[in-house]
Structures are given as C-alpha cells and as structure tokens.
Design an enzyme around this catalytic site. Structure first.
Site, PDB file in Angstrom:
ATOM      1  CD  GLU A  58      -3.347 -17.512  -3.768  1.00 33.46           C
ATOM      2  OE1 GLU A  58      -3.053 -18.351  -3.480  1.00 33.46           O
ATOM      3  OE2 GLU A  58      -3.043 -16.815  -4.483  1.00 33.46           O
TER       4      GLU A  58
ATOM      5  NE  ARG B 232     -12.507   4.891  -4.895  1.00 34.17           N
ATOM      6  CZ  ARG B 232     -13.807   5.368  -4.505  1.00 34.17           C
ATOM      7  NH1 ARG B 232     -14.008   5.643  -3.339  1.00 34.17           N
ATOM      8  NH2 ARG B 232     -14.842   5.116  -5.163  1.00 34.17           N
TER       9      ARG B 232
ATOM     10  CD  GLU C 286      -3.434   5.070  -2.528  1.00 35.13           C
ATOM     11  OE1 GLU C 286      -2.138   5.141  -2.594  1.00 35.13           O
ATOM     12  OE2 GLU C 286      -3.911   5.044  -3.617  1.00 35.13           O
ATOM     13  N   GLY C 287      -3.620   5.024   3.919  1.00 38.35           N
ATOM     14  CA  GLY C 287      -2.849   5.050   4.994  1.00 38.35           C
ATOM     15  C   GLY C 287      -2.033   6.468   5.340  1.00 38.35           C
TER      16      GLY C 287
ATOM     17  CE1 TYR D  66      -3.302  -6.015 -13.820  1.00 35.96           C
ATOM     18  CE2 TYR D  66      -5.570  -6.152 -13.109  1.00 35.96           C
ATOM     19  CZ  TYR D  66      -4.197  -6.028 -12.720  1.00 35.96           C
ATOM     20  OH  TYR D  66      -3.839  -6.233 -11.519  1.00 35.96           O
TER      21      TYR D  66
END
Length: 607
Positions: free
Chosen positions: A254, A265, A316-317, A526
């Site tokens: 969202e 990734r 990652e920037g 998780y």
C-alpha cells in the site's frame, strides 16, 4: 545496414507494439504531502488504527479501508491484557507533534541551491516535510518520534518528476559535494533512510514519489516500463486497466515503491507464482555520480559477464537512484481462491509445506502460523454477524478439539491463496489438501484463509497500539534450509525468552513465528516479538539488545542475515560474516568507483 540503423529499426518496431499510458491518468494514492494522509509517528493511514471503545470497553479497528474496519474485536482486549500483563485502562499518550522550531535547522549549500532553483524542479525546506522523510519504520525510529526527536534530518526535500530531473540533481550534487538519500515509500525497517548524525554536508531527501508513471506496456513481450517511484497499490491498479498485474504483493504494498523493492531485493506474498523482485526485473535504469547505468538491450537473459543488475538489486541507495524499471507483467488470473488447513502442531505443518514444494505445486501464497499466531489471529476476529455464524464457529471448534483431538495450545494453521484458471485452482486445491491429510491436517475453510491473508495488512498497525500501552514490538525475518526450519524456530524463540529474563523483564515476551515463503531448498521464516517495558529506563536499548541476540541465534542456527528486508544500518554488523572479507572488499570497490565522493551517503551496507 549499419548497426546503429538496425538498432533504431528495432526500437521503432518495439514502440509500435507498445500501448502508451497517459501520465495524467496515474493518480497516486499517496500525495506529495504524505503527512496529510499518513501518520507522522506511526504506521499507515491516519484514519486506520486500533483503539479502545470506552463505551463497550473493547478494542476495535477504525476506518473502512480494511475488512475489520469499524468492527468491534470482542476477544482482542482480553488477549492483549493476558499476553502482556498490562492494563488497557492505562494509556501512554505520545508527545504532541514536534514543533517546527524543535526540528534541526537545515544546513544549506547556497551555491547548490541557487543553481538548483534554475532547474524548476519542486522542492521544500519545510521542517515537517523534512522530518517526515528522516525515518523509516523500525521500532527505534517510531519510538524516537513518539518520545523525543532526531539529531539529524534531511536539509531539503526534492521531488524529481522524471529520469532527466534526477540526472540534473545528481550532477549538481557532485559539483557542490552535497549528499543524497533516495526516498521511495518510506517503509524501510532497516534504518535505511536515517541520516547519519556525523554528516556535515547538506543532505537531500530525493523523494521519487512524483516519478510514478507507467511509460508503456508491451503485451507481446509481457513487459512494462515503469517509473521507480510508483507505489505498489497504484501500480497494480493501473496495470489492471490493461488486464495485467505484477503479482508482487509485499506486506507494505500500500505504501512501498517499485524502486524500493529493487533497491532492497524485495519479496511478495505471491512469489510462488510471480517470483521475487529479481525474477520480475528485465531492465533497470539508474543514475549514479558517474552517470547513467543500464544495459543496452531488454532481453530475457544475457551472458555478458557479471550481471550489472546485481550491483543495483540490494544496493539500498548507496550507489545511485533507480529511475525506471522494465518489469515482467502477467494477465490478471481469472480465478482466485483462499483456503486454510489446521494442523495438530507446527512440525507436521512444516513437513506439509516441504512436500507441496517437492511435488512442484505452486499456490500463490502458502503460509504456516505457529500456535501463538494462530490464537492471535483468532483474537482479532470481529464479533459474529449473526447467531448462526456464532453457532457454526462453536461447532467447528468443537469438531476440531473434541472429535479430532487437536490441542488448542499446539494447533497451527496454514493459509492458502490459489490463482489461475478455475480448473487449475480446483486441481491444485485437491492435491494440496490430500497432501495435508497425510500429515494430520484438516481443511479449515475459505473464510479463514481469506481473513488470515487480509490481516497481513493490519498487523503493522498493532505496534502503534502497543506503544500506546507500554509495549514495544517488531518483526524480523530470515531464510533457512528445510532441515533447519523447526530447530531455528525453536532456538530463536527460546533465546528471546532467555534474553527477556536476563534483562529483568517481568512478563514473558510474545515470541512467535510463521513460515511465509517456500523454496526448493528452504523457507523464509518471519518472527514477531513484543514485551511490556514497564519499569525499564531504556526500552529501545533493551529491545535492540534482545533482537541482536535473536539475530545471532538465527545465524548460528543456519539462517540468513535477512530474506527480504535488506541490510540497511540495522544489520550491517553481520554482513562481513555473511559475504566474507573478500566480498566486503568487492562491495567497497564498487562503491568507491561509482561514488568516490560518497554523494549517496546514507551509510547502508558498509561500515
């Protein structure tokens, strides 16, 4: 014909098969001023949250964006109080919105700003805009927002609208030695967008949200060219107009962006059919301090030495800004069906998942929740809509516990989503339920599967409720070989409880897990972890100490540093032992070659 003319002919041919999208038709679900719609110090939409209904003395979920919206949750209050030993009559109000004058003053490179203004690209120096982009969504970052402030925030927010805008911004940043931190959806849970406190240069938060167009769709090749700032839910909505989808549904879809998925990734809930983000990417365009990097063709595979996409995926920037992505798309499936299976305990559930994979069956999503998450999901069930519904629920529980003999303190559930043609879905459902029965599993209905899948989107809101009542919580993930799944789950949960006791926390922690992704060789696990912090002088430090111990246990038990959340600043202490000294040196060499001035200075990945 010369090679350049042949290439132009191919490009014209491709263009002829592309259905152009109209930029004005792409209306972002998240406005430029995100804080107008989203919480400034918590997860998600302002109008969506768990709250105590003082009249009924029960918890409910506000708003109408989610299936449990505007519904009372009659079992949830008792569950929360029993699990965490807290009194929901004691409310911990967060601090009021941080005042403009209390937000760190911007460091301005006047030469950069003067020349940048000539470009006509949108920007702001507004303190609240800068604060909003100073953080992601780790527990520590949200706790700081609710209790104090950040020492360092971006000095300016810039909204490029296209690839060429990004090129101009990066060139100016190099010219005047200004730092850049790319900002996509802001959903990072690795500290990736935090500003390093030691950075003394001007910091740009380069917000890609206005780069949100689908530039073309090519149905012949099943591809689409998409700007990297588009938010997941907007991407799927726009592709649906062509009868297409990506199938990429991370829990954050969202709010998270395509560029963020590539940069970390990412993985989605339906990866069994559609793949992880690296499986969907056909072509990436990225702007670095050394210029633009991309391949010169858009082919399904190329043997051209090490794949430059692999430098970009997971970067990652730290190397540049991802601006455009050609991604594989597929027709929207004609049939979708949810399902669920109850198992007497966790272990046979794991064995069932592994057997489904061995037989090469591919439900879109197949997730196993342990007993704690099973009871947690039941506690979130809204009140029954009728006497008949309530009676049926009672009869189902009676059958499972009294007739089948399942122990409510051990039983677990698998939630399923199957997609494809109607016949394919029916065949898949039959085969999976047959396998489940061999491991003691019992079909538990479509409604439970659908509710479990949809609850994924509201789970993140629970942390805000916890913080309101003195509970800190977080989730973290790993991947692990199949033969280590059950051991790893047991070891990590045991380690968390030991650490909780060692830190003098009075009440046992909530430590649960679920198996969310299945592969031929292993699975993604998780973990959810929470505890009441009453009496602790520094709950953030305590939490981080316990999570660090849990991560050490994960690695010792054969798990990975991360499955899809990335590294950021939070997990980079484990990166060297993950990829080796030589591997770290390879990453460092790429960084020094592409960005010798450290323009992309977010401090992710490397120490």
């Amino acid at each position: 014909m010369p090679i350049n003319e042949r290439l132009e002919t191919i490009k014209r041919h491709l263009a002829g098969n592309q259905e152009k999208s109209v930029a004005q038709e792409v209306k972002s679900s998240i406005p430029k001023k995100r804080q107008d719609l989203l919480k400034w110090n918590g997860w998600g939409y302002k109008d969506s949250k768990f709250l105590l209904n003082s009249k009924l003395n029960q918890l409910e979920f506000s708003g109408d964006r989610y299936p449990i919206g505007n519904k009372v949750l009659p079992n949830f209050k008792t569950w929360v109080e029993n699990v965490f030993g807290i009194d929901l009559s004691l409310h911990y109000s967060p601090q009021d919105k941080i005042k403009d004058e209390d937000i760190p003053k911007p460091i301005i490179n006047e030469q950069f700003l003067e020349e940048f203004k000539e470009l006509g690209i949108d920007f702001t120096l507004d303190p609240q805009d800068r604060l909003f982009r100073a953080h992601g969504h780790t527990m520590r970052e949200i706790f700081i927002l609710r209790a104090s402030n950040f020492d360092r925030v971006p000095d300016i927010v810039i909204w490029p609208s296209c690839h060429d805008d990004v090129m101009s911004i990066v060139q100016l940043a190099v010219k005047y030695n200004v730092a850049i931190i790319p900002y996509g959806g802001g959903t990072s849970v690795s500290g990736a967008v935090e500003c390093p406190p030691s950075e003394t240069r001007m910091i740009i938060s380069l917000d890609t949200s206005q780069m949100n167009k689908i530039l073309w769709v090519n149905k012949d090749n099943s591809t689409a060219l998409i700007e990297a700032g588009i938010i997941g839910q907007d991407l799927e909505r726009e592709l649906a107009k062509f009868g297409l989808c990506t199938g990429h549904e991370p829990d954050s879809c969202e709010f998270s962006s395509l560029g963020g998925w590539v940069a970390t990734r990412a993985s989605g809930m339906k990866k069994n059919i559609y793949g992880n983000i690296e499986d969907m990417v056909v072509h990436i365009k990225m702007v670095t301090p050394q210029g633009e990097v991309q391949k010169n063709c858009q082919v399904p595979r190329i043997s051209s030495g090490p794949d430059i996409h692999q430098f970009i995926l997971g970067s990652e920037g730290t190397l540049g800004v991802i601006t455009e992505v050609i991604i594989r798309v597929r027709p929207v499936p004609p049939c979708s069906k949810y399902g669920s299976i109850v198992f007497p305990s966790f272990e046979p559930g794991v064995e069932c998942l592994r057997e489904v994979v061995r037989q090469q069956l591919k439900p879109a999503s197949m997730r196993l929740m342990d007993n704690l998450q099973f009871t947690f999901g039941h506690a979130l069930k809204p009140e029954a809509s009728s006497v008949i519904t309530s009676l049926m629920d009672h009869l189902k529980k009676f059958y499972v516990t009294q007739v089948k003999g399942f122990d409510v303190h051990k039983m677990c559930v698998v939630t399923l989503l199957m997609e494809g043609t109607k016949q394919d879905v029916e065949n898949l459902e039959k085969r999976i339920y047959n396998i489940a029965s061999n491991y003691g599993g019992m079909a538990a209905g479509e409604d439970n599967g659908k509710r479990g899948y949809m609850l994924t989107y509201v789970i993140a809101y629970i942390r805000d409720l916890g913080l309101d009542y003195g509970v800190v919580s977080e989730s973290f993930e790993t991947s692990v070989p199949w033969d280590r799944v059950t051991d790893l789950c047991r070891n990590v949960k045991d380690r968390i409880q030991r650490e909780v006791r060692n830190h003098g926390i009075q009440f046992p922690a909530f430590a649960s897990c679920r198996v969310t992704q299945s592969y031929d060789v292993g699975a993604c696990v998780y973990f959810y972890f929470a505890f009441g912090y009453h009496g602790l002088s520094d709950p953030v430090h305590t939490y981080e100490s316990i999570e660090t111990a849990a991560r050490d246990e994960i690695i010792a038990s054969g798990g990975s540093i991360s499955h899809h959340h990335g590294v950021g600043k939070l997990r980079k202490r484990w990166l060297q032992q993950t990829v080796s000294n030589v591997g770290i040196n390879m990453l460092r060499a790429v960084k020094e070659s592409v960005d010798p001035l450290n323009i992309f200075a977010n401090g992710n990945l490397l120490e």
